[in-house]
Motif scaffolding. Structure first.
Motif, PDB file in Angstrom:
ATOM      1  N   ILE A   3       0.853  -1.185   0.000  1.00 47.92           N
ATOM      2  CA  ILE A   3       0.000   0.000   0.000  1.00 47.92           C
ATOM      3  C   ILE A   3       0.885   1.229   0.000  1.00 47.92           C
ATOM      4  O   ILE A   3       1.847   1.322   0.758  1.00 47.92           O
ATOM      5  CB  ILE A   3      -0.926   0.000   1.224  1.00 47.92           C
ATOM      6  CG1 ILE A   3      -1.817  -1.255   1.209  1.00 47.92           C
ATOM      7  CG2 ILE A   3      -1.787   1.256   1.249  1.00 47.92           C
ATOM      8  CD1 ILE A   3      -2.705  -1.375   2.424  1.00 47.92           C
ATOM      9  N   THR A  46     -12.126  -2.782  -4.095  1.00 47.13           N
ATOM     10  CA  THR A  46     -11.524  -1.936  -3.065  1.00 47.13           C
ATOM     11  C   THR A  46     -11.937  -2.449  -1.690  1.00 47.13           C
ATOM     12  O   THR A  46     -12.903  -3.203  -1.542  1.00 47.13           O
ATOM     13  CB  THR A  46     -11.941  -0.458  -3.199  1.00 47.13           C
ATOM     14  OG1 THR A  46     -13.332  -0.311  -2.855  1.00 47.13           O
ATOM     15  CG2 THR A  46     -11.725   0.042  -4.620  1.00 47.13           C
ATOM     16  N   ASP A  49      -9.741   1.550   3.822  1.00 45.35           N
ATOM     17  CA  ASP A  49      -8.415   1.970   4.246  1.00 45.35           C
ATOM     18  C   ASP A  49      -8.520   2.342   5.721  1.00 45.35           C
ATOM     19  O   ASP A  49      -9.439   3.062   6.138  1.00 45.35           O
ATOM     20  CB  ASP A  49      -7.940   3.166   3.423  1.00 45.35           C
ATOM     21  CG  ASP A  49      -6.456   3.429   3.601  1.00 45.35           C
ATOM     22  OD1 ASP A  49      -5.774   2.589   4.225  1.00 45.35           O
ATOM     23  OD2 ASP A  49      -5.976   4.468   3.112  1.00 45.35           O
ATOM     24  N   TYR A  89     -12.916   6.081   3.040  1.00 45.88           N
ATOM     25  CA  TYR A  89     -11.546   5.947   2.554  1.00 45.88           C
ATOM     26  C   TYR A  89     -11.285   4.492   2.154  1.00 45.88           C
ATOM     27  O   TYR A  89     -11.685   3.565   2.863  1.00 45.88           O
ATOM     28  CB  TYR A  89     -10.560   6.432   3.614  1.00 45.88           C
ATOM     29  CG  TYR A  89     -10.817   7.879   3.932  1.00 45.88           C
ATOM     30  CD1 TYR A  89     -10.394   8.871   3.066  1.00 45.88           C
ATOM     31  CD2 TYR A  89     -11.559   8.245   5.049  1.00 45.88           C
ATOM     32  CE1 TYR A  89     -10.667  10.208   3.315  1.00 45.88           C
ATOM     33  CE2 TYR A  89     -11.842   9.574   5.307  1.00 45.88           C
ATOM     34  CZ  TYR A  89     -11.394  10.554   4.430  1.00 45.88           C
ATOM     35  OH  TYR A  89     -11.695  11.873   4.669  1.00 45.88           O
ATOM     36  N   SER A  90     -10.608   4.329   1.024  1.00 45.53           N
ATOM     37  CA  SER A  90     -10.477   3.017   0.396  1.00 45.53           C
ATOM     38  C   SER A  90      -9.051   2.788  -0.083  1.00 45.53           C
ATOM     39  O   SER A  90      -8.255   3.719  -0.202  1.00 45.53           O
ATOM     40  CB  SER A  90     -11.435   2.926  -0.799  1.00 45.53           C
ATOM     41  OG  SER A  90     -11.201   4.007  -1.697  1.00 45.53           O
ATOM     42  N   VAL A  91      -8.766   1.518  -0.378  1.00 43.55           N
ATOM     43  CA  VAL A  91      -7.495   1.143  -1.007  1.00 43.55           C
ATOM     44  C   VAL A  91      -7.801   0.033  -2.005  1.00 43.55           C
ATOM     45  O   VAL A  91      -8.661  -0.819  -1.753  1.00 43.55           O
ATOM     46  CB  VAL A  91      -6.452   0.700   0.047  1.00 43.55           C
ATOM     47  CG1 VAL A  91      -6.907  -0.527   0.810  1.00 43.55           C
ATOM     48  CG2 VAL A  91      -5.092   0.472  -0.581  1.00 43.55           C
ATOM     49  N   ARG A  97      -4.365   4.467  -2.268  1.00 45.73           N
ATOM     50  CA  ARG A  97      -5.329   5.002  -1.310  1.00 45.73           C
ATOM     51  C   ARG A  97      -6.200   6.049  -2.014  1.00 45.73           C
ATOM     52  O   ARG A  97      -5.713   6.807  -2.864  1.00 45.73           O
ATOM     53  CB  ARG A  97      -4.617   5.639  -0.131  1.00 45.73           C
ATOM     54  CG  ARG A  97      -3.851   4.640   0.727  1.00 45.73           C
ATOM     55  CD  ARG A  97      -3.217   5.330   1.912  1.00 45.73           C
ATOM     56  NE  ARG A  97      -3.275   4.521   3.107  1.00 45.73           N
ATOM     57  CZ  ARG A  97      -2.216   3.931   3.656  1.00 45.73           C
ATOM     58  NH1 ARG A  97      -1.021   4.070   3.108  1.00 45.73           N
ATOM     59  NH2 ARG A  97      -2.360   3.204   4.743  1.00 45.73           N
TER      60      ARG A  97
END
Length: 258
Positions: A3, A46, A49, A89-91, A97
């Motif tokens: 990440i 996704t 995060d 919030y996502s990854v 990110r």
């Protein structure tokens, strides 16, 4: 999967602009939430995060200024308006990110229609205002369309001293260099670049909000754990990348459209 680090400036370049804009007089409110709660709201490919195992829900009010295609200039009148967004919030599988918007209320109907139809973003048309009285900012919002209902929001924030070095949480919540959106049956990553955020400490004076729950999220429990203000930054967005099997796939745009 590696990440990408949370960095104060963008870890990647935007070689060709999709659009430009500026964000002015932003107030950021954030609440912690369990990752399992937000996972169903994220696009395919996704995941939440997190910082120290905690995910966050954000409510951000600001003034959008000078939205324009490619490198600008901004579109007169239609390119400047108030906005309030609810975000997560996502990854993704490539370690990028990003932000996931659950709703974006804006005070101009044409930009709302363009963003909904062109990018699948959950924009809403709302009656909005942003008033400043010294260091106090009042953000008012009443949704017009689409329904159901007409959720409202009133947020009053006092801006404080500049932050010389943000905490890890303040970096995590503000240093975002793209968004994930599910549009037309696929998940896209749209990158952006802008200067380092000029952040200020801030105090929440009043909050009466229905936007978070209207976005399908649980009502925030108690006061936000982070309240920040920023005078703003100029922003440039790049062309989207498609997320496919955890890897990025570039959606190229050439001058002849092929």
């Amino acid at each position: 999967m590696t990440i990408e680090d949370v960095t104060p400036t963008s870890p990647r370049a935007v070689r060709r602009s999709l659009m430009v804009q500026s964000w002015h007089d932003l107030s950021f409110l954030h609440w912690p939430v369990e990752p399992d709660v937000v996972q169903p709201f994220l696009p395919a490919g996704t995941r939440p995060d997190t910082l120290d195992g905690v995910a966050y829900v954000g409510l951000i009010g600001f003034r959008m200024v000078g939205v324009g295609p490619v490198n600008g200039p901004g579109v007169p009148y239609l390119g400047t308006f108030c906005e309030t967004n609810v975000r997560l919030y996502s990854v993704d599988g490539a370690g990028r990110r990003a932000v996931v918007f659950r709703s974006l209320d804006a005070a101009r109907l044409i930009p709302v229609l363009v963003a909904r139809l062109g990018f699948g973003l959950p924009y809403k048309w709302s009656r909005m205002s942003l008033r400043r009285d010294g260091d106090v900012f009042t953000y008012l919002n009443r949704r017009r369309w689409p329904g159901p209902g007409r959720p409202e929001s009133r947020m009053v924030v006092r801006a404080g001293a500049p932050i010389a070095e943000p905490t890890p949480l303040e970096h995590f919540l503000s240093a975002r260099w793209g968004l994930h959106v599910e549009a037309f049956g696929r998940t896209l990553h749209i990158p952006n670049v802008h200067p380092r955020w000029p952040l200020h400490r801030a105090e929440l004076l009043e909050l009466d909000d229905e936007l978070v729950t209207a976005a399908g999220l649980p009502a925030p429990g108690g006061a936000p754990v982070s309240v920040l203000y920023s005078p703003g930054v100029p922003v440039r967005f790049g062309w989207p990348n498609r997320i496919l099997s955890g890897l990025p796939h570039r959606i190229d745009r050439t001058p002849n459209g092929n």
